[in-house]
Scaffold this motif. Structure first.
Motif, mmCIF file in Angstrom:
data_model
loop_
_atom_site.group_PDB
_atom_site.id
_atom_site.type_symbol
_atom_site.label_atom_id
_atom_site.label_comp_id
_atom_site.label_asym_id
_atom_site.label_seq_id
_atom_site.Cartn_x
_atom_site.Cartn_y
_atom_site.Cartn_z
ATOM 1 N N TYR A 62 53.015 -0.295 -1.117
ATOM 2 C CA TYR A 62 52.453 -1.644 -1.209
ATOM 3 C C TYR A 62 53.409 -2.673 -0.617
ATOM 4 O O TYR A 62 52.991 -3.567 0.127
ATOM 5 N N GLU A 65 53.253 -2.412 3.116
ATOM 6 C CA GLU A 65 51.991 -2.994 3.614
ATOM 7 C C GLU A 65 52.091 -4.509 3.686
ATOM 8 O O GLU A 65 51.632 -5.124 4.651
ATOM 9 N N TYR A 70 49.432 -5.713 6.369
ATOM 10 C CA TYR A 70 48.176 -4.991 6.130
ATOM 11 C C TYR A 70 47.478 -5.473 4.911
ATOM 12 O O TYR A 70 47.975 -5.890 3.964
#
Length: 70
Positions: A62, A65, A70
């Motif tokens: 996470y 990302e 993202y």
């Protein structure tokens, strides 16, 4: 919301928010919905996900990302 959805939210909260101290879920007597709480014993499903390394690996994914947009 069901108990299983609340447990999914519990694990996701522990992944996304490092400071989150929630340990289990409970069904509210007032509204009937499920809520996270930092009181009580560690829920067995969360304990399993912590012990297996799933939460830490997912937290790292996470964070990457977020860094990569993202």
């Amino acid at each position: 919301m069901t108990e299983n959805l609340a447990l999914d939210a519990l694990i996701e909260a522990r992944i996304r928010f490092v400071q989150n101290s929630s340990v289990t879920v409970y069904q509210c007597e007032d509204c009937g919905q499920w809520h996270l709480t930092s009181r009580g014993n560690l829920h067995p499903r969360l304990a399993k996900e912590l012990e297996s390394g799933y939460v830490e690996k997912s937290r790292l994914a996470y964070q990457w990302e977020k860094k990569l947009g993202y």
